[in-house]
Design an enzyme around this catalytic site. Structure first.
Site, PDB file in Angstrom:
ATOM      1  N   THR A  72       0.345   5.908   9.167  1.00  0.00           N
ATOM      2  CA  THR A  72       0.390   5.235   7.868  1.00  0.00           C
ATOM      3  C   THR A  72      -0.992   5.379   7.246  1.00  0.00           C
ATOM      4  O   THR A  72      -1.983   5.542   7.961  1.00  0.00           O
ATOM      5  CB  THR A  72       0.720   3.734   8.015  1.00  0.00           C
ATOM      6  OG1 THR A  72      -0.316   3.121   8.781  1.00  0.00           O
ATOM      7  CG2 THR A  72       2.059   3.521   8.694  1.00  0.00           C
ATOM      8  N   GLU A  84       7.167   4.641   7.576  1.00  0.00           N
ATOM      9  CA  GLU A  84       8.093   4.217   8.630  1.00  0.00           C
ATOM     10  C   GLU A  84       9.553   4.509   8.299  1.00  0.00           C
ATOM     11  O   GLU A  84      10.425   4.356   9.153  1.00  0.00           O
ATOM     12  CB  GLU A  84       7.945   2.700   8.865  1.00  0.00           C
ATOM     13  CG  GLU A  84       6.626   2.270   9.453  1.00  0.00           C
ATOM     14  CD  GLU A  84       5.546   1.996   8.400  1.00  0.00           C
ATOM     15  OE1 GLU A  84       5.602   2.617   7.309  1.00  0.00           O
ATOM     16  OE2 GLU A  84       4.653   1.192   8.678  1.00  0.00           O
ATOM     17  N   LYS A 123       0.017 -16.474  -4.802  1.00  0.00           N
ATOM     18  CA  LYS A 123       0.707 -17.760  -4.731  1.00  0.00           C
ATOM     19  C   LYS A 123      -0.080 -18.779  -5.538  1.00  0.00           C
ATOM     20  O   LYS A 123      -1.151 -19.211  -5.134  1.00  0.00           O
ATOM     21  CB  LYS A 123       0.853 -18.210  -3.279  1.00  0.00           C
ATOM     22  CG  LYS A 123       2.291 -18.530  -2.961  1.00  0.00           C
ATOM     23  CD  LYS A 123       2.536 -18.820  -1.518  1.00  0.00           C
ATOM     24  CE  LYS A 123       4.044 -18.998  -1.341  1.00  0.00           C
ATOM     25  NZ  LYS A 123       4.414 -19.254   0.024  1.00  0.00           N
ATOM     26  N   TRP A 136       5.320 -18.025  -6.343  1.00  0.00           N
ATOM     27  CA  TRP A 136       4.925 -16.631  -6.373  1.00  0.00           C
ATOM     28  C   TRP A 136       4.838 -16.065  -7.785  1.00  0.00           C
ATOM     29  O   TRP A 136       5.727 -16.285  -8.610  1.00  0.00           O
ATOM     30  CB  TRP A 136       5.955 -15.771  -5.615  1.00  0.00           C
ATOM     31  CG  TRP A 136       5.772 -15.836  -4.137  1.00  0.00           C
ATOM     32  CD1 TRP A 136       4.679 -16.296  -3.471  1.00  0.00           C
ATOM     33  CD2 TRP A 136       6.723 -15.417  -3.146  1.00  0.00           C
ATOM     34  NE1 TRP A 136       4.904 -16.188  -2.115  1.00  0.00           N
ATOM     35  CE2 TRP A 136       6.127 -15.661  -1.893  1.00  0.00           C
ATOM     36  CE3 TRP A 136       7.992 -14.870  -3.211  1.00  0.00           C
ATOM     37  CZ2 TRP A 136       6.784 -15.367  -0.700  1.00  0.00           C
ATOM     38  CZ3 TRP A 136       8.639 -14.567  -2.024  1.00  0.00           C
ATOM     39  CH2 TRP A 136       8.044 -14.820  -0.783  1.00  0.00           C
TER      40      TRP A 136
HETATM   41  P1  ADP Z   1       0.809   2.696   3.171  1.00  0.00           P
HETATM   42  O1  ADP Z   1       1.698   1.609   3.685  1.00  0.00           O
HETATM   43  O2  ADP Z   1      -0.283   2.985   4.072  1.00  0.00           O
HETATM   44  O3  ADP Z   1       0.450   2.573   1.724  1.00  0.00           O
HETATM   45  P2  ADP Z   1       3.114   4.254   2.695  1.00  0.00           P
HETATM   46  O4  ADP Z   1       3.036   5.471   1.909  1.00  0.00           O
HETATM   47  O5  ADP Z   1       3.966   4.236   3.874  1.00  0.00           O
HETATM   48  O6  ADP Z   1       1.659   3.988   3.156  1.00  0.00           O
HETATM   49  O7  ADP Z   1       3.454   3.074   1.702  1.00  0.00           O
HETATM   50  C1  ADP Z   1       4.655   2.377   1.703  1.00  0.00           C
HETATM   51  C2  ADP Z   1       4.579   1.229   0.731  1.00  0.00           C
HETATM   52  O8  ADP Z   1       4.440   1.704  -0.610  1.00  0.00           O
HETATM   53  C3  ADP Z   1       5.799   0.379   0.689  1.00  0.00           C
HETATM   54  O9  ADP Z   1       5.841  -0.531   1.767  1.00  0.00           O
HETATM   55  C4  ADP Z   1       5.646  -0.316  -0.647  1.00  0.00           C
HETATM   56  O10 ADP Z   1       4.756  -1.408  -0.579  1.00  0.00           O
HETATM   57  C5  ADP Z   1       5.022   0.754  -1.497  1.00  0.00           C
HETATM   58  N1  ADP Z   1       6.057   1.388  -2.326  1.00  0.00           N
HETATM   59  C6  ADP Z   1       6.658   2.563  -2.128  1.00  0.00           C
HETATM   60  N2  ADP Z   1       7.544   2.829  -3.117  1.00  0.00           N
HETATM   61  C7  ADP Z   1       7.511   1.785  -3.967  1.00  0.00           C
HETATM   62  C8  ADP Z   1       8.194   1.444  -5.178  1.00  0.00           C
HETATM   63  N3  ADP Z   1       9.088   2.252  -5.757  1.00  0.00           N
HETATM   64  N4  ADP Z   1       7.899   0.250  -5.756  1.00  0.00           N
HETATM   65  C9  ADP Z   1       6.987  -0.588  -5.216  1.00  0.00           C
HETATM   66  N5  ADP Z   1       6.307  -0.320  -4.082  1.00  0.00           N
HETATM   67  C10 ADP Z   1       6.560   0.849  -3.465  1.00  0.00           C
END
Ligand code: ADP
Length: 539
Positions: A186, A329, A434, A439
């Protein structure tokens, strides 16, 4: 006693990348992998790429790589990276795609933690690897692709010479579909990088899913522009899906800014691409005269996609941007904002602007803080949990029990789900604001703010507040040639979000800090605020 369960009569055919590889190289032998060099364009057919992948497998085997061993790639998106994508998993080894933008200590950590024995390195970024060479404890050989300054890497091998020394063909071993094919860490937006090991089976199923018309419909008529780095969640699945279906793969290498991308698009006429909002924003602001008419669709995700960005792409380029959601993931595709049937044309954007609808093949739910499952009513807010055959069940050599709940992955994203399976992310759990116990969605505030013509980028973070515990602070990057006034932006928001959401604190920055994969880095913003490094206007 007779068996209560009737055994199936179907073949136990393994779902491996070897099948994808074999299919693409024969059925689609004439499809092409196209690599941009910034000036010229080089091309190879799938048949040629496959033949070179065989040679790469031979060379790696000669260096002692055996099934289960990890081979790291420190490469841009290019033909050689595609060769590695094919050769390494198919020889039973594990392709470990390294994020070239990690901080040095994180880079050394993921290479050592992954036990990479061999690294494939692009010469143009060799100095980035040289910085950590001394800290690498498992690497035995470094293979360099191309020409450049490789001092500091110690002994190196040349990619082309290794391939030339091999003969045609490779005797690929039999592989169990549940073994790891590839590994990706990640990007650590909210913490230390964690390793995710994709199985052959999970990649096979995810690839099949991306060819479905219900998702992004990758098919032989496509020319896929692979902008998402191949080190970031397997470039969202495009290399394998493209190879399998015979779509041409167009690789931009290191030329990811608006102008070279516009040039590449004009010259190669891709039909489909995917990118994070930052890249699309860059194209919109710095290449608004680009001809994107060859694109049937752009899939955008990785962070919330502002509605204003979709509208701007419709109007400026006549290209549809579809929002998707996923994470390292989840392989990554888990939800896509496909408009429900029967939607009136004027309401389509309301669905497209949402995070996405759960894909066939995976399951989602939302849970409250106590772990109770909440209803799909579009109202209840909770943490999104997910499970399915291409969803991570555990991290590589990292227990992290807090990331799992009864066999479901806890995504760390907070949101709601509509009865029709559409989810809406309101925040990351770690970014949630918060205020007085309620929220406030930073995603909604950012979305609205980025709809204002004088706002190029907006990031909203929670900052401590004496009265309400926490309040939103808006960090704005002004659009070129504008000088927006906080009071004006606040008035603009007032008609669009609840009054108690309106930020009191405003700061103007030249650029929102970004993570290694181009997402807003809110922890940096919060730290700058805490260290008194930002000029904040209170209204
Ligand atoms: P990292 O977690 O290290 O940033 P990732 O590329 O795996 O790497 O990121 C996944 C995260 O990106 C998701 O858990 C979410 O928070 C965010 N994310 C991905 N797509 C979207 C989306 N369409 N809208 C909002 N958040 C998003």
């Amino acid at each position: 006693m007779t068996d209560l369960i009737t055994p199936s009569t179907m073949q136990d055919f393994p779902l491996t990348i070897q099948h994808l590889f074999g299919h693409g190289r024969t059925v689609h032998a004439d499809s092409r992998v196209v690599t941009y060099t910034g000036e010229t364009i080089r091309e190879a057919t799938f048949a040629q790429v496959a033949e070179r992948a065989d040679r790469l497998a031979g060379a790696l085997a000669r260096l002692g790589i055996r099934p289960g061993d990890r081979v790291g790639t420190f490469l841009w998106n290019n033909q050689e990276h595609m060769e590695a994508y094919l050769a390494i998993p198919c020889m039973g080894a594990v392709l470990h795609t390294l994020n070239i933008r990690l901080f040095p200590e994180q880079l050394a950590y993921v290479i050592n933690h992954g036990h990479d024995r061999v690294l494939l390195v692009d010469a143009s970024i060799a100095p980035l690897l040289a910085r950590v060479r001394d800290q690498l404890t498992t690497v035995e050989h470094i293979i360099v692709v191309g020409e450049g300054d490789t001092s500091g890497l110690g002994d190196i091998l040349d990619y082309e010479s290794l391939l030339a020394a091999e003969s045609e063909g490779f005797d690929y071993p039999e592989i169990n579909e549940r073994e790891a094919a590839a590994m990706c860490f990640t990007s650590g937006t909210t913490g230390h990088p964690k390793g995710v090991a994709y199985s052959h089976r999970s990649i096979w199923l995810h690839s099949a899913s991306t060819t479905s018309a219900q998702t992004i419909a990758i098919n032989q008529g496509d020319r896929l522009l692979v902008i998402v780095p191949m080190f970031h969640v397997m470039a969202w699945g495009m290399p394998y899906a493209g190879w399998w279906t015979g779509a041409d793969l167009i690789m931009p290498a290191q030329f990811l800014q608006a102008a070279p991308l516009a040039d590449l698009i004009a010259r190669t006429k891709p039909t489909f691409t995917g990118a994070v909002p930052t890249i699309l924003n860059d194209i919109l602001h710095n290449a608004a005269d680009a001809d994107l008419s060859s694109l049937r669709e752009i899939v955008c995700g990785g962070s919330a996609v502002p509605r204003s960005l979709m509208v701007a792409f419709d109007q400026t380029f006549g290209v549809r941007v579809t929002q998707a959601w996923g994470m390292t993931e989840t392989s990554p595709l888990a939800a896509i904002a496909s408009v429900p049937r029967g939607t009136a044309p004027e309401d389509e954007l309301d669905w497209r602007a949402r995070t996405g609808r759960v894909l066939p093949g995976v399951e989602i739910r939302i849970c409250d803080d106590a772990g109770a499952v909440l209803p799909w009513d579009g109202q209840a807010q909770g943490e999104i949990e997910i499970r399915g055959p291409w969803i991570t069940a555990s991290y590589y050599l990292d227990d992290a029990p807090e990331k799992f709940h009864d066999g479901w992955l806890r995504t760390g994203d907070v949101g709601s789900i509509e009865p029709n399976g559409f989810l809406q992310i309101s925040d990351r759990a770690k970014d949630v604001i918060k205020s007085g116990g309620e929220w406030i969605s930073s995603v909604d505030l950012e979305n609205e703010l980025m709809g204002h013509p004088a706002v190029r980028e907006a990031a909203v973070v929670g900052v401590p507040d004496e009265k309400w515990d926490e309040r939103p602070m808006a960090c704005i990057v002004a659009a070129e040639g504008t000088d927006p006034d906080p009071a004006e932006l606040r008035d603009y928001l007032a008609g669009r979000v609840a009054k108690w959401w309106l930020p009191e604190r405003w700061t103007f920055v030249d650029e929102v800090p970004k993570t290694s994969v181009g997402k807003f880095d809110k922890k940096v913003l919060r730290a700058r605020y805490a260290a008194d490094e930002l000029t904040v206007v209170e209204i």
